[in-house]
Scaffold this active site. Structure first.
Site, PDB file in Angstrom:
ATOM      1  N   HIS A  79       0.663  -0.659   0.075  1.00 36.63           N
ATOM      2  CA  HIS A  79       0.564   0.240   0.333  1.00 36.63           C
ATOM      3  C   HIS A  79       0.875   1.406   0.220  1.00 36.63           C
ATOM      4  CE1 HIS A  79      -4.232   2.122   1.089  1.00 36.63           C
ATOM      5  NE2 HIS A  79      -2.887   2.948   1.637  1.00 36.63           N
ATOM      6  N   HIS A  81       1.642   5.786  -1.776  1.00 32.67           N
ATOM      7  CA  HIS A  81       1.277   6.651  -2.975  1.00 32.67           C
ATOM      8  C   HIS A  81       1.921   7.241  -3.629  1.00 32.67           C
ATOM      9  CE1 HIS A  81      -2.756   6.322  -1.254  1.00 32.67           C
ATOM     10  NE2 HIS A  81      -2.560   6.338  -0.057  1.00 32.67           N
ATOM     11  N   GLN A 174      -9.355   9.789  -4.692  1.00 31.66           N
ATOM     12  CA  GLN A 174      -8.927  10.481  -3.289  1.00 31.66           C
ATOM     13  C   GLN A 174     -10.520  11.481  -2.912  1.00 31.66           C
ATOM     14  OE1 GLN A 174      -6.310  10.582  -1.448  1.00 31.66           O
ATOM     15  NE2 GLN A 174      -8.129  10.808  -0.342  1.00 31.66           N
ATOM     16  N   HIS A 232      -8.990   1.694   0.144  1.00 31.74           N
ATOM     17  CA  HIS A 232      -8.913   2.397   1.306  1.00 31.74           C
ATOM     18  C   HIS A 232     -10.650   2.015   1.615  1.00 31.74           C
ATOM     19  CE1 HIS A 232      -6.161   3.962  -0.389  1.00 31.74           C
ATOM     20  NE2 HIS A 232      -6.036   5.158   0.216  1.00 31.74           N
ATOM     21  N   GLU A 235     -10.715   3.974   7.137  1.00 33.87           N
ATOM     22  CA  GLU A 235      -9.810   4.614   7.896  1.00 33.87           C
ATOM     23  C   GLU A 235     -10.253   5.821   8.311  1.00 33.87           C
ATOM     24  OE1 GLU A 235      -7.480   6.832   5.357  1.00 33.87           O
ATOM     25  OE2 GLU A 235      -5.365   6.653   6.149  1.00 33.87           O
ATOM     26  N   ASP A 331       2.290   3.088   3.515  1.00 36.26           N
ATOM     27  CA  ASP A 331       1.580   3.980   2.507  1.00 36.26           C
ATOM     28  C   ASP A 331       2.234   5.442   2.765  1.00 36.26           C
ATOM     29  OD1 ASP A 331      -1.094   5.390   2.678  1.00 36.26           O
ATOM     30  OD2 ASP A 331      -1.773   5.458   4.505  1.00 36.26           O
TER      31      ASP A 331
HETATM   32 FE   FE2 Z   1      -3.451   5.266   1.869  1.00 36.51          FE
END
Ligand code: FE2
Length: 460
Positions: A79, A81, A174, A232, A235, A331
């Site tokens: 995971h 970005h 997102q 996701h 979270e 992440d």
């Molecule tokens: Fe993430």
């Protein structure tokens, strides 16, 4: 001797080490399962022999003397970005340090992004990754941009790094696939362009019902296209968030078991125990994997708490005990959400071990698996492992076992991809000037300076 001979026969692929030429031979390593004194023969990019003590006459183009160090399959980050990495401070630093300010900051940064700069930062991060023995990354890419600038950039990066790193991309809306107008269209376009996995962010949709609807739509899209899913999911610190339940139910309904992961799942930290006793079996039944992100969860969650302050990481040992695949991701590294990091998955394992209080020997080893073999399974990596027939991808660590590797965030002495050495690093050894004490300290268990001279890193 008979035991050794039997092992050689079972571990080799019709390969006679007395006469054959290896491209690469690693001598005297320890494997993660504890087998010591092992030799690894490589030919044409594949491991062809794994043997305890090959004859000294064995010929190889290049030999690495591991000197009793740990040889592991490469680290895998389940995971990440990559479109935002190494952008820390652009256009400003996240003052509150919260998830929501990070999302807002990323929203400010997005319109100013330049494709070349995204590519440059991603390639720089991949350099760090290779040096850390991290050779496979699943990266989410934000597709809530009609220009799909970051998507194009990371598809280009995926091709560029393919010889040395497996980059798997997730179409990540997102701003919410329903909440952000046009995002379902851009997500589908991103998949059409070749993005590998369907993403989502149900807890960021306007309502719980919208979140559930987004999970249904995205799982159906993945089922139609035969793709994997990684969302996701939950979270937040909201104990009533229920999207992992919906993800499990949709995965079960559509038969997506083994191809779906729920990322973060931090709300599970705060859920009622009775409800969790129902939820975990549902996740297991659906074949859904869990991906925790210890470094980010411990810094972003619990921000509304005074004291006691929740840790926020999902229930890692309980999920593992139920037989669910649980991986640790990094992440973020130096982006709007997190100002730390250096592509070191042992750092993620180290934090995960502490946050989950996984301090037993089995628990610590499970944390090592959570950054190696488990995410490899979640990503569906082909030929992963240290066994005949596997890809010759591995990392030599200045440690003797997985627990020591986590404790020391061990130096990556050599990183091999497809049988070629792609990175080396000198052993971490301090030189002391203390009367009556050893000259060298390398922090390994046993006599001080026991591996202080380190393994030789290759000879012709
Ligand atoms: Fe993430």
């Amino acid at each position: 001797m008979r035991v050794r001979d039997a092992r050689r026969r079972s571990a080799s692929l019709s390969f006679d080490p007395m006469t054959a030429m290896f491209d690469l031979l690693v001598r005297d390593c320890i494997l993660p399962d504890g087998r010591a004194g092992m030799d690894i023969g490589v030919q044409a990019g594949r491991i062809v022999a794994v043997d305890a003590g090959m004859p000294t006459a064995t010929v190889a183009a290049r030999v690495i003397d591991a000197a009793g160090c740990l040889l592991s399959p490469p680290f895998v980050d389940a995971h990440f970005h990559m479109d935002s990495t190494l952008s820390y401070g652009m256009p400003r630093v996240n003052a509150s340090g919260t998830l929501l300010e990070g999302i807002a900051l990323w929203g400010e940064l997005k319109p100013t992004l330049v494709q070349d700069a995204i590519v440059e930062r991603a390639l720089a991060y991949c350099d760090w990754a290779v040096a850390r023995g991290l050779l496979a990354i699943r990266s989410h890419v934000d597709v809530c941009d009609p220009r799909l600038l970051a998507t194009e950039a990371l598809l280009h990066v995926r091709d560029r790094v393919r010889p040395y790193l497996d980059l798997q991309l997730v179409a990540f809306p997102q701003d919410g696939v329903l909440r952000s107008a046009g995002s379902m269209d851009t997500l589908v376009r991103a998949l059409d362009m070749g993005v590998d996995v369907v993403g989502g962010i149900p807890h960021f949709e306007r309502t719980m019902a919208d979140g559930a609807e987004s999970v249904r739509l995205l799982c159906e899209l993945a089922a139609q296209r035969g793709l994997r899913v990684d969302m996701h999911c939950d979270e937040s610190d909201d104990p009533m968030s229920r999207h992992i339940e919906t993800l499990a139910a949709q995965s079960h309904r559509l038969g997506l078991g083994g191809r779906v992961a729920g990322s973060h799942l931090t709300s599970m930290h705060s859920m009622d125990n009775y409800y969790v006793s129902k939820l975990i079996p549902l996740i297991k039944e659906a074949g859904v994997a869990a991906i925790a992100n210890p470094l980010i969860n411990i810094t972003l969650q619990g921000r509304h708490d005074t004291y006691p302050k929740r840790r926020g990481m999902t229930r890692v040992p309980e999920l593992m005990a139920a037989g669910i695949d649980v991986a640790f991701g990094h992440d973020c590294v130096m982006d709007p959400w997190y100002g730390m990091g250096s592509a070191d998955m042992l750092e993620a394992a180290h934090m995960g071990l502490h946050v989950a209080q996984m301090t037993s020997q089995a628990g610590m080893r499970a944390c090592f698996d959570a950054v190696t073999s488990t995410p490899a399974r979640i990503l569906g990596l082909e030929g992963y492992g240290i066994a005949p027939g596997c890809r010759a991808d591995f990392v030599l660590l200045q440690a003797r076992d997985p627990v020591e590797a986590i404790r020391l965030r061990a130096t990556r002495l050599a990183v091999v991809r497809g049988g070629k050495v792609v990175s080396t690093m000198p052993p971490a050894v301090a030189t002391l000037s203390l009367e009556g004490r050893p000259q060298n300290v390398d922090f390994l268990r046993g006599p001080a300076g026991s591996l202080a001279n380190g393994p030789s890193r290759g000879s012709a």
